[in-house]
Design an enzyme around this catalytic site. Sequence first.
Site, mmCIF file in Angstrom:
data_model
loop_
_atom_site.group_PDB
_atom_site.id
_atom_site.type_symbol
_atom_site.label_atom_id
_atom_site.label_comp_id
_atom_site.label_asym_id
_atom_site.label_seq_id
_atom_site.Cartn_x
_atom_site.Cartn_y
_atom_site.Cartn_z
ATOM 1 N N ASP A 257 -5.395 47.922 85.988
ATOM 2 C CA ASP A 257 -5.230 48.066 84.544
ATOM 3 C C ASP A 257 -4.025 47.226 84.124
ATOM 4 O O ASP A 257 -2.913 47.441 84.606
ATOM 5 C CB ASP A 257 -5.005 49.548 84.201
ATOM 6 N N ASN B 62 -2.336 40.648 72.583
ATOM 7 C CA ASN B 62 -3.204 40.516 71.415
ATOM 8 C C ASN B 62 -2.401 40.470 70.120
ATOM 9 O O ASN B 62 -2.672 39.668 69.226
ATOM 10 C CB ASN B 62 -4.198 41.681 71.363
ATOM 11 N N HIS C 40 -6.385 37.859 69.265
ATOM 12 C CA HIS C 40 -7.424 38.333 70.172
ATOM 13 C C HIS C 40 -8.098 37.194 70.939
ATOM 14 O O HIS C 40 -8.554 37.380 72.073
ATOM 15 C CB HIS C 40 -8.470 39.132 69.398
ATOM 16 N N ASP D 136 -8.434 37.132 74.888
ATOM 17 C CA ASP D 136 -9.663 36.922 75.663
ATOM 18 C C ASP D 136 -9.466 35.846 76.731
ATOM 19 O O ASP D 136 -9.964 35.972 77.855
ATOM 20 C CB ASP D 136 -10.815 36.526 74.736
ATOM 21 N N ASP E 75 -9.190 45.812 79.333
ATOM 22 C CA ASP E 75 -8.301 45.157 80.299
ATOM 23 C C ASP E 75 -8.328 45.878 81.641
ATOM 24 O O ASP E 75 -7.347 45.882 82.373
ATOM 25 C CB ASP E 75 -6.872 45.087 79.754
#
Length: 231
Positions: free
Chosen positions: A76, A84, A89, A93, A120
């Site tokens: 994680d 972000n 965003h 990505d 994530d």
Amino acid sequence: MSLPLIMIATAVVALALGRLTAWPTIRSLRTQLADATWSMLHDPLTGMLNRAGLQAAHTTLAETGPARPMIVALIDLDDFKRVNDTHGHGRGDDLLIQVADRITDIAALHEGAAARLAGDEYALFLPAHADHLDRVAHTIATIIAQPVALPADGGFATVTITASVGLALVDTSDPFTEVALHRADIAMYHAKQNGRNRHAIYQPGMTMPPVQHRRGPRLRDRHQPADGATA
């Protein structure tokens, strides 16, 4: 030529023409089926396996030979929301894709499999033994923490992100979601609780940490025993 021969020849020609006419449709249907199958088992952003794909890979592994040790790792990313919020965003990505490539390389090196579960969160499994756990965790954390160059405003922005990693040593015969992934999930939450950018190894009897130390329920939690249950 006799009438029966003419009829046979006509039928053969008609069949051949029918196949030629139908072939583009058949090829298109095969392509659509292959695409649909790929989509069912892969994450559209990163191209990694998704949860269903990782489950299928584990099923294949479990069915080939006797049960053997396997390391499951749940990964994680720490403070991904900050990326972000800072870079947008789209760049977030891009970061997820680069992290996915690194995790996929680790899995391939050890002849394992890796997946993006959601957001994530990533997971992988590797055939291994107990003495490999710390080494695998160190490898994952070190590789993910390498700086990532993200395109931004005509140039590049360098971003460094860390990960919390939970690991569990199980057998290939253990149920993947209910035991293997669940144990790694418990360990990962303990890594988060202990300060992030850390790893934790599942120990028998280990339970989920108290709710206040967790980020909140995730999709995976709906299919697992409630907090306080052991695995």
